[in-house]
Motif scaffolding. Structure first.
Motif, PDB file in Angstrom:
ATOM      1  N   LYS A 826       0.826  -1.201   0.000  1.00  0.00           N
ATOM      2  CA  LYS A 826       0.000   0.000   0.000  1.00  0.00           C
ATOM      3  C   LYS A 826       0.869   1.264   0.000  1.00  0.00           C
ATOM      4  CE  LYS A 826      -3.819   2.224   2.228  1.00  0.00           C
ATOM      5  NZ  LYS A 826      -5.045   2.156   2.894  1.00  0.00           N
ATOM      6  N   LYS A 827       1.815   1.274   0.913  1.00  0.00           N
ATOM      7  CA  LYS A 827       2.683   2.446   1.069  1.00  0.00           C
ATOM      8  C   LYS A 827       3.481   2.705  -0.216  1.00  0.00           C
ATOM      9  CE  LYS A 827       5.169   5.503   3.501  1.00  0.00           C
ATOM     10  NZ  LYS A 827       4.587   6.857   3.601  1.00  0.00           N
ATOM     11  N   VAL A 828       4.074   1.652  -0.764  1.00  0.00           N
ATOM     12  CA  VAL A 828       4.930   1.813  -1.944  1.00  0.00           C
ATOM     13  C   VAL A 828       4.094   2.246  -3.152  1.00  0.00           C
ATOM     14  CG1 VAL A 828       6.413   0.589  -3.584  1.00  0.00           C
ATOM     15  CG2 VAL A 828       6.740   0.271  -1.126  1.00  0.00           C
ATOM     16  N   SER A 829       2.926   1.615  -3.345  1.00  0.00           N
ATOM     17  CA  SER A 829       2.083   1.986  -4.486  1.00  0.00           C
ATOM     18  C   SER A 829       1.687   3.454  -4.411  1.00  0.00           C
ATOM     19  CB  SER A 829       0.812   1.137  -4.520  1.00  0.00           C
ATOM     20  OG  SER A 829       1.117  -0.211  -4.377  1.00  0.00           O
ATOM     21  N   GLU A 830       1.266   3.886  -3.223  1.00  0.00           N
ATOM     22  CA  GLU A 830       0.839   5.271  -3.059  1.00  0.00           C
ATOM     23  C   GLU A 830       1.996   6.240  -3.256  1.00  0.00           C
ATOM     24  OE1 GLU A 830      -2.758   4.503   0.180  1.00  0.00           O
ATOM     25  OE2 GLU A 830      -0.878   5.447   0.827  1.00  0.00           O
ATOM     26  N   ASP A 831       3.137   5.892  -2.670  1.00  0.00           N
ATOM     27  CA  ASP A 831       4.266   6.819  -2.708  1.00  0.00           C
ATOM     28  C   ASP A 831       4.880   6.918  -4.095  1.00  0.00           C
ATOM     29  OD1 ASP A 831       3.700   7.332  -0.136  1.00  0.00           O
ATOM     30  OD2 ASP A 831       5.580   6.605   0.723  1.00  0.00           O
ATOM     31  N   ILE A 832       4.825   5.856  -4.886  1.00  0.00           N
ATOM     32  CA  ILE A 832       5.309   5.949  -6.267  1.00  0.00           C
ATOM     33  C   ILE A 832       4.437   6.958  -7.022  1.00  0.00           C
ATOM     34  CG2 ILE A 832       5.478   4.753  -8.483  1.00  0.00           C
ATOM     35  CD1 ILE A 832       6.408   2.270  -7.037  1.00  0.00           C
ATOM     36  N   GLU A 833       3.138   6.871  -6.828  1.00  0.00           N
ATOM     37  CA  GLU A 833       2.228   7.817  -7.479  1.00  0.00           C
ATOM     38  C   GLU A 833       2.525   9.253  -7.074  1.00  0.00           C
ATOM     39  OE1 GLU A 833      -0.116   7.507  -9.921  1.00  0.00           O
ATOM     40  OE2 GLU A 833       0.675   5.460 -10.040  1.00  0.00           O
ATOM     41  N   LYS A 834       2.905   9.420  -5.803  1.00  0.00           N
ATOM     42  CA  LYS A 834       3.203  10.769  -5.291  1.00  0.00           C
ATOM     43  C   LYS A 834       4.616  11.210  -5.614  1.00  0.00           C
ATOM     44  CE  LYS A 834       2.017  10.052  -0.953  1.00  0.00           C
ATOM     45  NZ  LYS A 834       1.767  10.246   0.485  1.00  0.00           N
TER      46      LYS A 834
END
Length: 968
Positions: A826-834
């Motif tokens: 969850k964290k990695v997916s979101e942070d890549i987008e950001k």
RNA sequence: GCCGUCGUGGCGGAAUUGGUAGACGCGCUGGAUUCAAAAUCCAGUUUCUUCGGAAGUGUGGGUUCGAUUCCCACCGACGGUACCA
């Protein structure tokens, strides 16, 4: 299975190459995603660790999008034309095509070793004739176009010719160099040459006279953005203003659209502001002032028509066309002297001091509102190129006019009462009008409107919008660029070279030194003279090739078109563009212009080329210096010595062989830079320090590296060292340092190859991302990279036993283990987008630490982790993915998706605060209501202890967040 | 001057919509292991403290039950730009 990073790097880089893992097809069934890096100019120095920052970030996006099922276009190429290659050629005698080929090869190798997943089959090179054929084609299209202000778009020149021959300039609303009034009969009666000159007034690529930035040292003219502080950006040579006939692009026709488009793209506010400032839109009014005793009028642009009653003098630029006519015989000498003074001053002088200077012409204007005579001056502070080159001066409401008026004793009339706005400055445009007849009592904003209406009514002016941006200078008198595809016929009429005859290739030349403002191509006489006439010998600036390169990547080998229609309709535009902020104005603004032109021509489907822009921050490095001092010995001898940065003047010194004495620091006590490699970074009492140790210097004798040779030269400049001794008895010198940009001359360049060789590419990639937010400037420091290396090692250890054998269990994972995995996903997916890559790396570390503590070796947890870390650590990911039995490359395997069911919490830990200060934490069930939580919290003994002797005024409970007791 | 960005431990930095400040990493301190070193592992590490606590995100104010986060004023650093009428 060994954790041998170099072997793993090599193995997988070869695999990806052999399997063409990163090949991109124009497969229209998949959703597209276009990730672009600003392509580099391939310099001889190669890449340093600052370059890859953006490349790695875009590569992570690319890889994750690819794993998510997108068809990702991620190409790379080379901006190979331009001044640096040519200057290098002139200095060394190596032909630019040779040095470019060599540097390009090196860049490509370096990028491959960084595991950047480019599809190299799509690479472009702006100096390749197969590429610049289309750069030239685009410019012929621009040449054969004009801008119709009514349709608000570019149109073919043939439409304009038709209009001119049937209506003349009547009903023509076109972007133009100057207003023309020509009848159809007059136009049709003109010679071919005269007609061509009329068309030049409208063409979007045109040849025109103007004052340009001339750089003698480089032998060429330069665009405004290539000049900084009166000097050339390349080489720092002086630049002077000179009137010359040059090719230009009519970017001013697009000012409004370039501004409006900024609202539709995702660029940083700072970058948008820079572009807006560069375009420099200002609204105001045009006004014509009668000149006493002349038929002509003086035209001015003002943003403050409300202040005309306060206009007590006029100022025109020294270069203004009317200056000779305005100058009276009595004032001739004064004006001539002033013009001579202005002529003697370079751009640098002019910018360095802003003295109030000027001279009176002897002529007067009539203030149209007061009918009073106002004197006309000339002064440097009025620029020929902005507005009309003439101003109405209002000393009461303009600081520069005020200074001028005071110096020359001119009357100052207050026209605005600012007493209602304490602290307001002239720039605030507020207050009530006074001493202004029909404007009296009005607020400034209203007065501007009324005054403008009055100008219209009197027939001497109107509202007007002005721009700071000038047409783009697009000629260079240099060899290493695209030749302008223009041939002049026998009547000297320019024609665009027909598409079938493109490209116009550069003639081979050995000596391409620019001489006296003439292009080197003038000397290629065989090339220059063609049956159809003589060729244009100017070349185009480097931006010509980079303005449209993002389109060529879509269809790089198309021989018939710059890009096929169906292909550009599929790829559309760049979804994410990554590059340095130094291109904020030039490259980005000019390629937006080119794109809008191509849009008008119906060649591209979108109005803007780049949807989202990411500017990576600069990586600085310490510039380390060693200090030179003088030891004045007791016998009066002076010995230059190297000393630590902390040794103060007059410190007593005693050196073997030199005797006793004390330290003298004087003007000659220069500091010398030392190569970073010789220096040890340490921390003493929590202070960062740089030291050079005696034993390292002793080793230098056997080292033949370039650094060492330089260092020996430096060290030879003093007789000896004044060593300090550390707690281990090692002798060292303390060095001083400051952070700065990486450059060869500062000896602080760090080469990514060295880091990759030592720690592996995956470690280097993750460390660069771990340094901090991608868009912020940050210092490079080797300390810290060990931490990332240790992390990768621990990550690897999850999969292996102590003896390095794969040790993965097929057992059902525990709930806690799945929670760690999915929290990470969850964290990695979101942070890549950001685009928050540093926090991704942290998240990987946290998960690895947690799983390590749990001794988790479950396949169901570890296998998804190889796919998740693949964009960051592509080699190790593929190695482990295959070890677990994965098929194909991990980079084509699906990106893990989060399953929320593992993240559901049974209970929450609530911070319990008293008057906002957290004192303790308590666990409550996830479903607990506000009331339940409040009641349960009040019963808790620790809470009661805190509440002892106090009254609860209020209790705030935010479910799943916190509890706050307001007590008194 | 103007425009923009940013100020958090010894350092790089983290903190969701205003909700446990300092995650993660470096460095440092102590310990384990070792003949020793490297490597590795464990513990500690914002500051002050009378050891109860108290203060704390550039400075000063404000809004709020609660502010690193929002508002106002100021200070500092970096980048861009400048007699732009």
């Amino acid at each position: 299975m060994k954790f041998d990073v170099n072997a793993i790097d090599k193995k997988w880089q070869q695999y990806w190459k052999d399997h063409k893992t990163y090949r991109t097809t124009n497969d229209k069934d998949k959703p597209k995603f276009y990730v672009l890096d600003m392509f580099p100019y391939p310099s001889g120095a190669g890449l340093h660790v600052g370059h890859p920052l953006g490349y790695i970030a875009s590569d992570i996006i690319t890889r994750s999008k690819r794993q998510q099922g997108f068809n990702v276009l991620h190409p790379m190429g080379f901006d190979a034309f331009g001044l640096p290659a040519e200057q290098y050629a002139i200095d060394t005698g190596v032909h630019p095509s040779e040095s470019t080929a060599k540097n390009t090869k090196r860049y490509k190798e370096q990028m491959e070793s960084l595991a950047l997943s480019f599809d190299w089959d799509r690479a472009v090179n702006t100096s390749d004739p197969n590429y610049y054929k289309w750069t030239q084609w685009i410019i012929t299209q621009v040449f054969d176009s004009w801008y119709d202000n009514k349709a608000d778009k570019a149109r073919p020149i043939s439409d304009l010719i038709a209009h001119l021959s049937s209506h003349g300039t009547r009903d023509l609303a076109a972007a133009e160099t100057e207003p023309l009034d020509i009848s159809a009969e007059a136009y049709n009666a003109m010679s071919a040459r005269e007609q061509s000159e009329v068309l030049m007034n409208y063409r979007l690529a045109y040849r025109g006279d103007s004052s340009v930035n001339w750089c003698e040292a480089l032998g060429t003219v330069l665009a405004n953005d290539e000049v900084k502080d009166g000097r050339s950006e390349r080489g720092n040579h002086p630049v002077v203003q000179r009137a010359m006939t040059q090719w230009k692009l009519r970017i001013t026709a697009y000012s409004e659209r370039l501004l409006a488009g900024l609202d539709t793209v995702d660029f940083s506010d700072g970058l948008k502001a820079q572009q807006r400032n560069w375009i420099g839109r200002s609204t105001g009014a045009q006004a014509f002032f009668d000149i006493e005793g002349h038929d002509k009028q003086l035209e001015v642009f003002t943003t403050r028509p409300d202040t005309i009653f306060g206009t007590t003098f006029m100022v025109v630029a020294p270069e203004h066309d009317l200056v000779p006519e305005l100058t009276t015989p009595e004032q001739q000498k004064e004006i001539d002297d002033y013009l001579a003074y202005v002529g003697s001053r370079s751009e640098v002088d002019r910018q360095a001091e802003t003295k109030v200077t000027g001279a009176f012409t002897g002529s007067y204007c009539i203030n149209p509102f007061t009918k009073k005579r106002v004197p006309i001056y000339i002064s440097e502070y009025v620029l020929k190129d902005y507005g009309t080159g003439a101003i109405m001066a209002v000393p009461s409401d303009d600081d520069r006019d005020e200074r001028f008026a005071k110096k020359f004793g001119i009357e100052i009339i207050d026209v605005i009462d600012k007493s209602d706005y304490p602290g307001a400055t002239n720039k605030d445009k507020v207050g009530k009008m006074i001493n202004s007849d029909f404007l009296n009592g009005l607020e400034v904003a209203d007065a501007i409107k009324v005054a403008t209406e009055k100008l219209v009514e009197m027939g001497i002016g109107q509202g007007q919008v002005n721009y700071r941006i000038r047409d783009l200078l697009f000629s260079r008198q240099r060899y290493w660029g695209e030749p302008w595809p223009i041939i002049y016929d026998a009547d000297d009429v320019p024609h665009a070279v027909a598409p079938a005859d493109l490209p116009v290739e550069l003639p081979p030349m050995d000596d391409f030194r620019a001489v006296a403002g003439e292009s080197p191509l003038e000397r290629a006489t065989d090339w220059k003279i063609t049956p159809a006439g003589r060729r244009e010998t100017d070349t185009m600036p480097a931006t010509a090739g980079s303005n449209w390169y993002y389109l060529r990547y879509m269809d790089p080998n198309n021989d018939g078109e710059f890009v096929a229609k169906d292909v550009v309709d599929y790829w559309q535009d760049v979804d994410l563009y990554v590059g340095g902020a130094e291109h904020a104005v030039s490259h980005l603004l000019y390629s937006r212009l080119t794109h809008k032109f191509l849009y008008d021509m119906g060649k591209v489907p979108t109005r803007e080329p780049y949807k989202k822009l990411l500017n990576q921050g600069m990586i600085g490095a310490p510039i380390v210096s060693i200090h030179l001092g003088i030891m004045l010995s007791e016998d009066g001898q002076r010995h230059p010595v190297w000393i630590g940065s902390g040794v103060a003047e007059n410190s007593p010194l005693e050196i073997e062989g030199f005797g006793k004495g004390h330290l003298v620091l004087d003007e000659a006590a220069l500091t010398r830079k030392v190569p970073l490699r010789m220096v040890e970074e340490t921390s003493v009492d929590n202070e960062m320090m740089y030291r050079i140790y005696k034993e390292q210097i002793d080793e230098l004798a056997s080292d033949d590296a370039q650094d060492a040779a330089y260092f020996r030269t430096v060290l030879g400049q003093a007789d000896t060292f004044v060593w300090e001794t550390d707690k281990n008895g090692k002798q060292y010198l303390e060095l001083s340092y400051q952070m700065g940009k990486m450059s060869k001359s500062k000896h602080n360049v760090i080469n990514p190859d060295d880091i990759c060789a030592r720690y592996g590419t995956d470690c280097f990639r993750m460390y660069e991302m771990f340094l901090g937010p991608i868009d912020q400037a940050k210092p490079w420091s080797v300390s810290g990279i060990d931490g990332v290396y240790r992390f990768l090692r621990r990550f690897w250890n999850l999969f292996t036993s102590d003896s390095d054998a794969l040790k993965v269990s097929d057992a059902e994972p525990a709930k806690e283990e799945m929670k760690v995995l999915h929290t990470l996903i969850k964290k990695v997916s979101e942070d890549i987008e950001k685009l928050s890559f540093n926090t991704c790396v942290s998240a990987f570390m946290v998960a690895t630490n947690d799983l390590g503590k749990m001794k988790c070796n479950k396949r169901a947890v570890l296998e998804p982790m190889t796919r998740l870390i693949a964009p960051f650590a592509p080699h190790i990911a593929d190695e482990l993915y295959h070890a677990l039995g994965g098929e194909g490359s991990v980079h084509l395997a699906p990106f893990p998706e989060v399953e929320e069911k593992w993240l559901v919490k049974d209970s929450f830990t609530y911070p319990i605060a008293f008057n906002g200060k957290t004192r303790l934490t308590l666990d409550f069930p996830a479903g607990a209501s506000k009331e339940d939580i409040e009641a349960a919290a009040k019963e808790n003994p620790d809470v009661q202890k805190q509440l002892e002797g106090k009254t609860i005024r209020k209790v705030i409970v935010v479910p799943k967040r916190m509890v706050n007791f307001v007590v008194g």
